[in-house]
Design a protein around this motif. Structure first.
Motif, short mmCIF file in Angstrom:
data_model
loop_
_atom_site.label_atom_id
_atom_site.label_comp_id
_atom_site.label_asym_id
_atom_site.label_seq_id
_atom_site.Cartn_x
_atom_site.Cartn_y
_atom_site.Cartn_z
N LEU A 160 0.84 -1.20 0.00
CA LEU A 160 0.00 0.00 0.00
C LEU A 160 0.87 1.24 0.00
CD1 LEU A 160 -2.77 -0.79 2.66
CD2 LEU A 160 -3.12 -0.53 0.21
N VAL A 161 0.54 2.21 -0.84
CA VAL A 161 1.23 3.49 -0.89
C VAL A 161 0.27 4.56 -0.37
CG1 VAL A 161 2.27 5.21 -2.40
CG2 VAL A 161 2.68 2.78 -2.82
N PRO A 162 0.66 5.33 0.66
CA PRO A 162 -0.26 6.29 1.27
C PRO A 162 -0.94 7.24 0.28
CG PRO A 162 1.64 6.04 2.68
CD PRO A 162 1.92 5.23 1.44
N ALA A 163 -0.23 7.71 -0.74
CA ALA A 163 -0.87 8.63 -1.69
C ALA A 163 -2.06 7.98 -2.37
CB ALA A 163 0.16 9.09 -2.73
N LEU A 199 -3.96 6.32 6.30
CA LEU A 199 -3.84 7.40 5.32
C LEU A 199 -2.43 7.98 5.28
CD1 LEU A 199 -7.23 9.18 6.09
CD2 LEU A 199 -6.63 8.11 3.91
N ASP A 200 -1.81 8.14 6.43
CA ASP A 200 -0.50 8.80 6.50
C ASP A 200 0.67 7.85 6.24
OD1 ASP A 200 -1.86 11.10 7.13
OD2 ASP A 200 -1.47 10.96 9.29
N ARG A 201 0.55 6.58 6.69
CA ARG A 201 1.69 5.67 6.62
C ARG A 201 1.38 4.33 5.94
NH1 ARG A 201 4.83 5.48 12.40
NH2 ARG A 201 4.60 7.66 13.06
N GLY A 202 0.13 4.11 5.58
CA GLY A 202 -0.24 2.82 5.00
C GLY A 202 -0.16 1.70 6.01
#
Length: 428
Positions: A76-79, A122-125
């Motif tokens: 997972l990538v936070p963006a 959301l911030d760090r996955g």
């Protein structure tokens, strides 16, 4: 409104030559990232819309690909997590209170409440893993400081990055804390067990039959992922280099390769990575920088300990641990976003010691104080496409990773050496 996992399927078929003859590799995913493009090949063909990896499991509406996104380094990538949140008002199947929120009791009734509840995702996955203390261990839980007011002696809240489900042919331990690695059972059996456990836990009771688990694990073990193109230097297999994913097909690997336990009888070598040896004398400065970074990774002693990066990341041209060893991570470092646990060692060789950690790691499997804060050594290929780093996502960039090691191990890297190491790592 829900979002389907995005998968980039390529019509390209590559051919690699092995000792057994020609082997076809399907180019399954091309994933652009800030540093170039990562490519995933498969020796087991592609997957259709009804493949178990992308098929929804149970009442959660999730699939394996919900948290192990092919275009996001199979993690997972936070963006992209943020994009999914905004596109669905936080109602995508990814966002489930039991493991994606800071607490299973978090308020998710409004958009802003969901934004707060899923802040670590959301911030760090990060995904929340709820685990108990071992029934018999050398330590007791003496105190908990959980900013989300849930963690307790019955269930610790542990926030971890989803490990990529690619390059598993180089795997020796399963899960960050090794809880699915059961000794002589073997990695294949461990992965089959992990698939069932993940479906049940993250899919809210979803069940996989034996054939579904077999198809899933066979698919994952056939995946080969690496950075293929670097936006600064071009193709990573150019000018006689062997970067990119194709060479992974024939990369030798076995348990304990390049270790003191090497079954071949050869002594271990620090020269773990040789992908970019040919670039040491390149006319291109960017390629020479990658070669210099590779040499630093292989040979630079880590401060007073005198070990090298390649000591722990010893699997040749992959960077995992070939023995499935667990090493001290960053869980002892202060992190206000995560629960803090105070453990009292009440028996064993560390009796009387007090330990502080945001995640006991392997100690939750072994019950030993000495293992508090230890984690598996992840594979390093395809790093550029799956930030943030470390088990808890505390390093936002590869530069942060290098800075962390330089600080913790007192390496004494200068700015040029740090830049070269980062350049090498993002080319993997």
């Amino acid at each position: 409104m829900t979002a389907r996992p995005a998968i980039a399927l390529l019509p390209l078929l590559l051919v690699a030559t092995t000792a057994a003859g020609p082997s076809h590799l399907a180019a399954l995913v091309a994933a652009p990232n800030a540093d170039g493009v990562a490519i995933t090949l498969s020796s087991d063909g592609g997957m259709g819309a009804d493949h178990p990896f992308v098929r929804r499991l149970g009442p959660s509406g999730r699939a394996c690909a919900t948290c192990h996104v092919p275009a996001e380094g199979w993690s997972l990538v936070p963006a992209e997590v943020q994009r999914r949140f905004e596109a669905t008002a936080g109602l995508d199947p990814l966002f489930q209170p039991h493991d994606a929120a800071v607490s299973p009791r978090a308020d998710v009734t409004t958009l802003e409440a969901r934004r707060r509840a899923y802040s670590l995702l959301l911030d760090r996955g990060l995904i929340r893993i709820g685990l108990p203390l071992p029934a018999e261990s050398e330590f007791d839980l003496s105190a908990v400081d959980d900013p989300y007011r849930f963690a307790n002696v019955v269930e610790l809240s542990l926030f971890r990055r989803p490990l990529p489900v690619t390059n598993l042919k180089f795997l020796t331990s399963v899960m960050w804390d090794g809880r699915e690695s059961r000794g002589r059972r073997g990695v294949l059996s461990d992965l089959l067990s992990q698939a069932a456990g993940a479906a049940n836990t993250h899919g809210l009771g979803a069940m996989l039959d034996d054939e579904q688990r077999r198809v899933l694990v066979s698919f994952e073990r056939a995946l080969l992922t690496a950075q293929s193109h670097d936006r600064r230097v071009g193709a990573l297999d150019g000018e006689r280099a062997v970067g990119g994913p194709r060479a992974l097909l024939t990369q030798p690997f076995q348990f304990a390769i390049n270790s003191v336990l090497d079954q071949t009888g050869r002594p271990p070598t620090r020269h773990v990575f040789s992908l970019f040896d040919a670039w040491a004398a390149s006319a291109d400065e960017g390629r020479r920088a990658i070669a210099r970074g590779q040499a630093l990774f292989n040979e630079r002693p880590l401060g007073p300990r005198r070990v090298t990066c390649s000591r722990c990341h010893n699997a040749p041209n992959v960077g995992s641990s070939s023995t499935g060893a667990f090493f001290e991570g960053v869980a002892a470092e202060p992190d206000r976003a995560l629960p803090l646990y105070r453990l009292c060692c009440v028996r064993g060789p560390m009796a009387g010691r007090m330990l502080q950690t945001t995640d006991p790691g392997w100690a939750l499997v072994t019950g030993r104080c000495v293992d508090v804060g230890r984690f598996k050594v992840p594979t390093l290929r395809g790093l550029a496409g799956r930030a943030p780093y470390f088990h808890n996502g505390s390093a936002a960039t590869l530069r942060d990773v290098v800075e962390s090691y330089d600080r913790r191990f007192e390496i004494g890297l200068n700015s040029a050496e740090k830049a070269d190491l980062v350049t090498f790592l993002r080319a993997l």
